[in-house]
Design a protein around this motif. Structure first.
Motif, PDB file in Angstrom:
ATOM      1  N   LEU A 450       0.696  -1.355   0.234  1.00 57.82           N
ATOM      2  CA  LEU A 450      -0.003   0.033  -0.080  1.00 57.82           C
ATOM      3  C   LEU A 450       0.868   1.252   0.037  1.00 57.82           C
ATOM      4  N   LEU A 451       1.026   1.858  -1.122  1.00 58.35           N
ATOM      5  CA  LEU A 451       1.822   3.204  -1.104  1.00 58.35           C
ATOM      6  C   LEU A 451       0.826   4.308  -0.872  1.00 58.35           C
ATOM      7  N   LEU A 452       0.923   5.117   0.154  1.00 56.70           N
ATOM      8  CA  LEU A 452       0.014   6.036   0.550  1.00 56.70           C
ATOM      9  C   LEU A 452       0.815   7.261   0.382  1.00 56.70           C
ATOM     10  N   PRO A 453      -0.010   8.384   0.167  1.00 55.19           N
ATOM     11  CA  PRO A 453       0.612   9.854  -0.385  1.00 55.19           C
ATOM     12  C   PRO A 453       0.977  10.400   0.958  1.00 55.19           C
ATOM     13  N   THR A 454       1.561  11.694   0.627  1.00 54.84           N
ATOM     14  CA  THR A 454       2.052  12.659   1.782  1.00 54.84           C
ATOM     15  C   THR A 454       0.795  13.080   2.416  1.00 54.84           C
ATOM     16  N   LEU A 455       0.950  13.028   3.881  1.00 58.03           N
ATOM     17  CA  LEU A 455      -0.310  13.747   4.766  1.00 58.03           C
ATOM     18  C   LEU A 455       0.408  14.915   5.308  1.00 58.03           C
ATOM     19  N   PRO A 456      -0.523  15.665   5.518  1.00 61.14           N
ATOM     20  CA  PRO A 456      -2.170  15.565   5.361  1.00 61.14           C
ATOM     21  C   PRO A 456      -2.512  15.852   3.771  1.00 61.14           C
ATOM     22  N   LEU A 457      -3.570  15.394   3.357  1.00 61.62           N
ATOM     23  CA  LEU A 457      -4.016  15.619   2.033  1.00 61.62           C
ATOM     24  C   LEU A 457      -4.643  16.979   1.844  1.00 61.62           C
ATOM     25  N   THR A 458      -4.197  17.569   0.608  1.00 61.52           N
ATOM     26  CA  THR A 458      -4.792  18.926   0.501  1.00 61.52           C
ATOM     27  C   THR A 458      -6.080  18.880   0.029  1.00 61.52           C
ATOM     28  N   GLN A 459      -6.976  19.921   0.547  1.00 63.81           N
ATOM     29  CA  GLN A 459      -8.372  20.175   0.345  1.00 63.81           C
ATOM     30  C   GLN A 459      -8.740  21.550  -0.513  1.00 63.81           C
ATOM     31  N   SER A 460      -7.780  21.929  -1.078  1.00 61.09           N
ATOM     32  CA  SER A 460      -7.859  23.128  -1.797  1.00 61.09           C
ATOM     33  C   SER A 460      -7.187  23.059  -2.915  1.00 61.09           C
ATOM     34  N   PRO A 461      -7.920  23.713  -4.311  1.00 57.27           N
ATOM     35  CA  PRO A 461      -9.091  24.441  -4.165  1.00 57.27           C
ATOM     36  C   PRO A 461     -10.458  23.627  -4.051  1.00 57.27           C
ATOM     37  N   ASN A 462     -10.135  22.443  -4.414  1.00 58.70           N
ATOM     38  CA  ASN A 462     -11.243  21.323  -4.368  1.00 58.70           C
ATOM     39  C   ASN A 462     -11.146  20.508  -3.127  1.00 58.70           C
ATOM     40  N   PRO A 463     -12.154  19.907  -2.850  1.00 51.59           N
ATOM     41  CA  PRO A 463     -12.233  18.695  -1.720  1.00 51.59           C
ATOM     42  C   PRO A 463     -11.557  17.372  -2.526  1.00 51.59           C
ATOM     43  N   VAL A 464     -11.074  16.555  -1.367  1.00 50.25           N
ATOM     44  CA  VAL A 464     -10.424  15.266  -1.605  1.00 50.25           C
ATOM     45  C   VAL A 464     -11.733  14.326  -2.249  1.00 50.25           C
ATOM     46  N   VAL A 465     -11.688  13.440  -3.130  1.00 55.24           N
ATOM     47  CA  VAL A 465     -12.628  12.747  -3.723  1.00 55.24           C
ATOM     48  C   VAL A 465     -11.983  11.291  -3.856  1.00 55.24           C
ATOM     49  N   VAL A 466     -12.888  10.294  -3.461  1.00 54.37           N
ATOM     50  CA  VAL A 466     -12.631   8.926  -3.638  1.00 54.37           C
ATOM     51  C   VAL A 466     -13.374   8.433  -4.463  1.00 54.37           C
ATOM     52  N   GLN A 467     -13.352   7.550  -5.611  1.00 55.95           N
ATOM     53  CA  GLN A 467     -14.304   7.204  -6.365  1.00 55.95           C
ATOM     54  C   GLN A 467     -13.950   5.616  -6.480  1.00 55.95           C
ATOM     55  N   LEU A 468     -14.931   4.725  -6.992  1.00 55.53           N
ATOM     56  CA  LEU A 468     -14.646   3.301  -7.209  1.00 55.53           C
ATOM     57  C   LEU A 468     -15.274   2.985  -8.619  1.00 55.53           C
ATOM     58  N   PHE A 469     -14.364   2.372  -9.633  1.00 59.05           N
ATOM     59  CA  PHE A 469     -14.949   2.015 -10.671  1.00 59.05           C
ATOM     60  C   PHE A 469     -14.608   0.376 -11.069  1.00 59.05           C
ATOM     61  N   ASN A 470     -15.478  -0.221 -12.056  1.00 61.37           N
ATOM     62  CA  ASN A 470     -15.068  -1.516 -12.694  1.00 61.37           C
ATOM     63  C   ASN A 470     -14.972  -1.746 -14.026  1.00 61.37           C
ATOM     64  N   THR A 471     -14.992  -2.866 -14.399  1.00 61.64           N
ATOM     65  CA  THR A 471     -14.448  -3.036 -15.764  1.00 61.64           C
ATOM     66  C   THR A 471     -15.518  -3.687 -16.713  1.00 61.64           C
ATOM     67  N   THR A 472     -16.710  -3.810 -16.317  1.00 55.74           N
ATOM     68  CA  THR A 472     -17.815  -4.171 -17.055  1.00 55.74           C
ATOM     69  C   THR A 472     -19.047  -3.491 -16.818  1.00 55.74           C
ATOM     70  N   THR A 473     -19.412  -2.704 -15.962  1.00 59.18           N
ATOM     71  CA  THR A 473     -20.583  -1.931 -16.041  1.00 59.18           C
ATOM     72  C   THR A 473     -20.245  -0.266 -15.958  1.00 59.18           C
ATOM     73  N   SER A 474     -21.325   0.300 -16.370  1.00 62.76           N
ATOM     74  CA  SER A 474     -21.164   1.748 -16.397  1.00 62.76           C
ATOM     75  C   SER A 474     -21.239   2.504 -14.904  1.00 62.76           C
ATOM     76  N   ALA A 475     -21.690   1.653 -13.694  1.00 61.49           N
ATOM     77  CA  ALA A 475     -21.810   2.359 -12.442  1.00 61.49           C
ATOM     78  C   ALA A 475     -20.607   2.700 -11.961  1.00 61.49           C
ATOM     79  N   CYS A 476     -20.417   3.751 -11.027  1.00 63.95           N
ATOM     80  CA  CYS A 476     -19.317   4.194 -10.291  1.00 63.95           C
ATOM     81  C   CYS A 476     -19.728   4.641  -9.050  1.00 63.95           C
ATOM     82  N   TRP A 477     -19.028   4.721  -7.928  1.00 61.83           N
ATOM     83  CA  TRP A 477     -19.452   5.280  -6.645  1.00 61.83           C
ATOM     84  C   TRP A 477     -18.266   6.276  -6.180  1.00 61.83           C
ATOM     85  N   SER A 478     -18.950   7.164  -5.810  1.00 61.11           N
ATOM     86  CA  SER A 478     -18.068   8.409  -5.175  1.00 61.11           C
ATOM     87  C   SER A 478     -18.342   8.981  -4.056  1.00 61.11           C
ATOM     88  N   ALA A 479     -17.443   9.620  -3.324  1.00 63.19           N
ATOM     89  CA  ALA A 479     -17.545  10.423  -2.109  1.00 63.19           C
ATOM     90  C   ALA A 479     -16.650  11.726  -1.807  1.00 63.19           C
TER      91      ALA A 479
END
Length: 500
Positions: A450-479
């Motif tokens: 697990l390669l982690l980025p430098t902390l703390p994460l920057t939240q400017s000018p936009n928020p942090v975003v986490v997204q999940l994608f898959n290889t066979t459907t068009s659905a995706c999930w985001s926070a």
């Protein structure tokens, strides 16, 4: 220490070696400086799209030139000789190779000295450095030199690697850039017949593992079109090859300076010269021809082009920036956390919870069942406040983990368990379908993969975003994470936040 759980496993390589612009990740590279001179050379590559491949690697390519250093004669390093660079050591951000040559010491009356040479590659910018063992793929070469290890590029769109050719002998050291630490071109040769040059060869390139291929669906409609043509596009490529620079002219007189006078002419091979090579990529438009011709007339048969439906457009990769339109969780009903134990990657941790989310059917998850030839694979993508891709975690389809299937079906979806954490540290993931307010997803990752980025994460000018994608459907999930994290917002060890 190399951060890789299984050193014996060979890398899966789909393509390469190739210079920049010739891999699916694209991009271009530039080179400044000279490896044997003070400060060495610097290779900077930009415009990379890591989402176009499963993994992208960078390092030595030994398919064209002898990788090594020679300070005797004028022809450069000799294949299969001691001049050739062999793997010596690695860290999480550097790869070191060593070799030997000889030099004429004019200050010692022309005595010949044995010289220890060294090639040092170090990633100095561009995401979290990660040196991985090749496991023999790509292979070392007895004639042209070792590869043994590569830099794996896991995040960002650019990186920088420094290239230094160093040397030391009994008279001069410790090891530093070989010109003029050992080979001093300012001193003349002793004897008209002696002509030596410091010539080193270093060739760098990209390797990659391709994304798994999903089977697309399309529906043909009778739309008259012109018969398809193939349009070539030209893509310039840049060479990361360190090549020869002009030699320095000999001085026909003897100087009595207190520094070593190894040889009269220095030729620094290591100037990396970008070389543009156009490659043609034909782009074809598929066509189909209707089988029925109602009546025989003097007009030609119409060619029709199948128009793909838009009901299933799988992504399965991390886009360069966050993708809009993904399914969202309930406000404050999920979290994202990172824990980074300084000096101990085995204790790195990541957790992501997506709860009480938008309506999600089981079919949205695809099917990662191990009995399928092409099961569904997943990608977790993390973006900082600058919309930069800083984490790219793969959760493969199917497979066996410690003797058992990695995936199993549940009443509401699927569960994934892989305690080895290969390839990117993900050990657990649960996918739960449900109506709005009932769907949920949970993912955990940990360990040296697990390669982690430098902390703390920057939240400017936009928020942090986490997204999940898959290889066979068009659905995706985001926070989305706009509020400052809990606890100490400046902590370099721990970062945890609830979603908007």
């Amino acid at each position: 220490m190399v951060c890789m759980a299984s050193m014996a496993s060979a890398l899966t390589i789909s393509g390469g070696p190739a210079y920049s612009g010739s891999s699916p990740a694209g991009g271009s590279c530039s080179v400044s400086g000279t490896p044997c001179l003070a400060g060495g050379a610097t290779v900077t590559c930009t415009g990379l799209n890591l989402g176009a491949v499963r993994f992208l690697y960078f390092g030595i390519r030994n398919d064209q030139f002898v990788q090594g250093d020679s300070e005797t004669g004028t022809t450069g390093p000799t294949a299969s000789s001691n001049n050739v660079f062999r793997i010596s050591s690695t860290t999480t951000s550097s790869i070191t190779y060593t070799g030997t040559t000889s030099v004429t010491n004019n200050l010692a009356g022309g005595a010949v000295r044995n010289v220890s040479t060294q090639l040092a590659l170090k990633q100095t910018a561009g995401g979290v450095p990660n040196v991985v063992a090749t496991g023999g793929n790509p292979a070392n070469s007895a004639a042209n030199g070792d590869i043994a290890n590569l830099f794996r590029l896991d995040s960002g769109t650019s990186f920088t690697v420094t290239v230094d050719v160093n040397a030391a002998d009994v008279d001069f050291g410790p090891a530093d850039n070989s010109c003029p630490t050992v080979f001093d071109p300012s001193h003349p040769n002793i004897g008209a017949a002696v002509t030596n040059q410091d010539r080193s060869h270093v060739d760098l390139g990209f390797y990659w593992e391709a994304l798994p291929t999903a089977t697309p669906t399309s529906t043909a409609t009778n739309t008259p079109t012109v018969t398809p043509t193939s349009t070539p596009t030209s893509t310039p490529t840049v060479t990361g090859t360190i090549t020869d620079t002009p030699t320095i002219t000999e001085t026909p007189t003897i100087t009595e300076t207190p520094t070593e006078t190894p040889t009269g002419t220095a030729t620094d091979t290591p100037t990396v010269t970008p070389t543009e090579t156009p490659t043609e990529t034909p782009t074809d438009t598929p066509t189909s021809t209707p089988t029925e011709t109602p009546t025989i007339t003097e007009t030609p048969t119409i060619t029709v082009t199948p128009t793909p439906t838009s009901t299933n457009t799988p992504l399965g990769i991390c886009p360069a920036t966050p993708l809009p339109g993904c399914k969202a969780p309930g406000v404050g009903k999920g979290s994202f956390s990172l824990f980074k134990k300084v000096g101990d990657p085995s204790r790195y941790k990541l957790g992501w919870k997506w709860g009480r989310g938008a309506d999600t059917a089981i079919s949205d998850f695809g099917d990662p069942d191990p009995t399928m030839t092409l099961g569904t694979a997943y990608r977790l993508c993390v973006y900082d406040g600058g919309d930069n891709l800083i984490m790219n975690l793969s959760i493969p389809a199917a497979g066996t983990c410690l003797g058992k299937p990695c995936w199993k079906a549940t009443r509401s979806g699927f569960k994934y368990k892989n305690l080895s954490g290969l390839p990117n540290g993900v050990t657990n993931m649960a996918l739960g379908a449900g109506l709005a307010g009932k769907a949920k997803i949970a993912l955990k990752a940990k360990g040296v993969n697990l390669l982690l980025p430098t902390l703390p994460l920057t939240q400017s000018p936009n928020p942090v975003v986490v997204q999940l994608f898959n290889t066979t459907t068009s659905a995706c999930w985001s926070a989305i994470y706009t509020s400052p994290p809990g606890g100490d917002p400046t902590s370099t060890i721990k970062w945890k936040d609830k979603n908007d």
